[in-house]
Design an enzyme around this catalytic site. Structure first.
Site, mmCIF file in Angstrom:
data_model
loop_
_atom_site.group_PDB
_atom_site.id
_atom_site.type_symbol
_atom_site.label_atom_id
_atom_site.label_comp_id
_atom_site.label_asym_id
_atom_site.label_seq_id
_atom_site.Cartn_x
_atom_site.Cartn_y
_atom_site.Cartn_z
ATOM 1 C CB SER A 130 -0.883 -0.016 1.266
ATOM 2 O OG SER A 130 -1.476 1.245 1.470
ATOM 3 C CE1 TYR A 156 -3.209 -0.493 5.147
ATOM 4 C CE2 TYR A 156 -3.749 -2.764 5.728
ATOM 5 C CZ TYR A 156 -3.520 -1.786 4.780
ATOM 6 O OH TYR A 156 -3.577 -2.111 3.452
ATOM 7 C CE LYS A 160 -1.242 -4.429 3.564
ATOM 8 N NZ LYS A 160 -1.447 -5.760 2.965
#
Ligand code: NAD
Ligand code: WQD
Length: 346
Positions: A130, A156, A160
Site C-alpha cells: 500500500s 496497519y 505493510k
C-alpha cells in the site's frame, strides 16, 4: 507457507474472496491461469462456511470457469501445507490481510499476527502492499525510491512496511526467492458487469463505498473530513485507481516474476499519477449516478494527509502496465454494482 515451486500456471490467491482478490481472480481466469483461492471468510460474505464465498461464486459466473476454494486461514501452517501438497503452485498472490487503518490502532496485535505473512518456504510472491508505506510524502508524485516506514503512524501501515522489509531480507538471504510488492494507491470501482464489487462490512471507512451508499440511500450524507487542506478546494486529494486496472497490474507482475531474469525484491506503484479531491469525486459520482450526494464539511480525520498521488512510470517501464480507466468510469462501475446490489453480497 511452503511453496512447491514449479513451472505450472497454478496461482494460489490468498484472500481471494475479498474486493481486490476477487477482481484479480477474474483477470487470472480470463488469462487462462488455474486459480486456487483460500480465504478465512473473515471479511467476505458466504452463505455457508464450507462453500466458496458469494464473490467467488459470481466470479465463476462472469468467467464460466471453476475456482478451487479452501476455507483456510493463512496463520494455520498445517492447513496451508495441505494446499501446497495437493497443488503444484508456481506463485502466490498474497491479498489476505486485515485492512482497516482505524481498527488497527485499536487491535494492533490482531493486525501484526494476521498481516505479517509466514514467509518460510515461499519462493515466488506477489504481495499486496500500500502507498501507506510512504507515510507523510516528502515529495510528490511518490516514486518507489521515496523513503518507507518512517511516517507509518498506524499498525496497519506498519504491517505493510514490515512485510516488505521481511521480504527484502528473505530475497537477500535466499537468492532463489523473488518478491514483487505492489503498492496500491486508492483502489475503487467494480467489475463492469456490476455483479461483483466492494462490499465493506459495517460503516465504510473509505470514501468511494461511503459515497455509493449515500447514493443508494443506505447513508444520509457524506462527512467530508477536512476542507482546509492546501489543495485545489481544501479537501483531501488521492490517486484513485480502477479495480480492473489494479487487477491487470497483477497479471503483469506475474509475467514479470516468472521471467528468469527477475530476481530479488522489487516494489512497483500501482496508481494513475492523477489526484482527485473529495469534492471532485463527489461531483464525478453525481454525474455518473444522476443522484445528489448530500455532504457536510466536518473536521479533519486524525492521521489523514492532504495530498497523495503516484508516479507509476516504473510499472510502465518494467511491467508494461498503465492504468487506463478514468474517474468517470470508476464512478460509473461503482454505481452499477451498488445500484444492482444495494446491500452488497448479503
Ligand atoms: P478485503 O478485506 O476485501 O479482502 C481481504 C480478504 O482476506 C478477505 O476476504 C478476508 O476474509 C481475507 N482474510 C483476512 N485475513 C485472513 C487470514 N488470516 N486468512 C485467510 N484469509 C484472510 O480487502 P481488499 O480491499 O481486497 O485488500 C486486499 C489486500 O490489498 C490487503 O492486503 C490490503 O491490505 C491491500 N490493500 C487494499 C487497499 C484498498 O484500499 N482496498 C489499498 C492498498 C492495499
Ligand atoms: C480518501 C479521502 C479522506 C471517507 C486508506 C488507507 C490506505 C488504503 C486506502 C488499505 C481522504 C476522505 C474518506 C469519508 C472523507 N487502504 N474521506 N469522508 O485514507 O486515502 O487510504 O484507504 O491499504 O492504506 O489509508 O482512503 O478512502 O479512507 O479516504 O472525506 O467518509 O476521502 O479524508 O481525503 P485513504 P479513504
Amino acid at each position: 507457507c511452503k511453496c512447491a515451486v514449479g513451472k505450472s500456471n497454478v496461482i494460489l490467491v490468498t484472500g481471494g474472496g475479498g474486493y481486490v482478490g476477487s477482481h484479480t481472480v477474474v483477470e487470472l481466469l480470463n488469462a487462462n491461469y488455474s486459480v486456487i483461492a483460500i480465504d478465512n471468510l473473515s471479511n467476505c460474505f458466504s452463505s455457508d462456511k464450507h462453500e466458496k464465498p458469494e464473490s467467488l461464486k459470481r466470479v465463476e459466473k462472469i468467467t464460466s470457469k471453476n475456482i478451487i476454494f479452501y476455507n483456510v486461514d493463512i496463520r494455520n501452517s498445517s492447513d496451508l501445507d495441505k494446499v501446497f501438497k495437493k497443488h503444484k503452485i508456481s506463485t502466490v498472490i498474497h491479498f489476505a490481510a486485515l485492512k482497516s487503518v482505524g481498527e488497527s490502532t485499536q487491535k494492533p496485535l490482531a493486525y501484526y499476527e494476521n498481516n505479517v505473512m509466514h514467509a518460510n518456504g515461499v519462493k515466488s510472491l506477489v504481495y499486496s502492499s500500500s502507498a501507506t508505506v510512504y507515510g507523510i510524502p516528502q515529495f510528490l508524485p511518490l516514486t518507489e525510491s521515496h523513503p518507507t516506514g518512517q511516517g507509518c503512524t498506524n499498525p496497519y501501515g506498519k504491517t505493510k512496511y514490515f512485510v516488505e522489509e521481511i521480504g527484502k531480507d528473505l530475497c537477500t538471504a535466499y537468492p532463489d526467492w523473488k518478491l514483487i510488492s505492489l503498492r496500491y494507491f486508492n483502489p475503487v470501482g467494480a467489475h463492469p458487469s456490476g455483479i461483483i464489487g466492494e462490499d465493506p462490512s459495517g460503516i465504510p471507512n473509505n470514501l468511494m463505498p461511503y459515497i455509493s451508499q449515500v447514493a443508494v440511500g443506505r447513508r444520509d450524507f457524506l462527512r467530508v473530513f477536512g476542507s482546509d487542506y492546501d489543495t485545489v478546494d481544501g479537501t483531501g486529494v488521492r490517486d484513485y485507481i480502477h479495480i480492473i486496472d489494479l487487477a491487470v497490474g497483477h497479471l503483469r507482475a506475474l509475467e514479470k516474476i516468472s521471467k528468469p531474469t527477475f530476481t530479488g525484491f522489487q516494489p512497483y506503484n500501482l496508481g494513475t499519477g492523477r489526484g482527485y479531491s473529495v469534492l471532485e469525486v463527489v461531483k464525478a459520482f453525481e454525474k455518473a449516478s444522476g443522484k445528489k450526494i448530500e455532504y457536510k464539511l466536518v473536521e479533519r480525520r486524525p492521521g489523514d494527509i492532504a495530498t497523495c498521488y503516484s508516479d507509476a512510470s516504473f510499472a510502465k517501464e518494467e511491467l508494461n502496465w498503465v492504468a487506463e480507466k478514468d474517474i468517470d468510469e470508476m464512478c460509473k462501475d461503482t454505481w452499477k454494482w451498488q445500484s444492482n446490489n444495494p446491500n452488497g453480497f448479503s
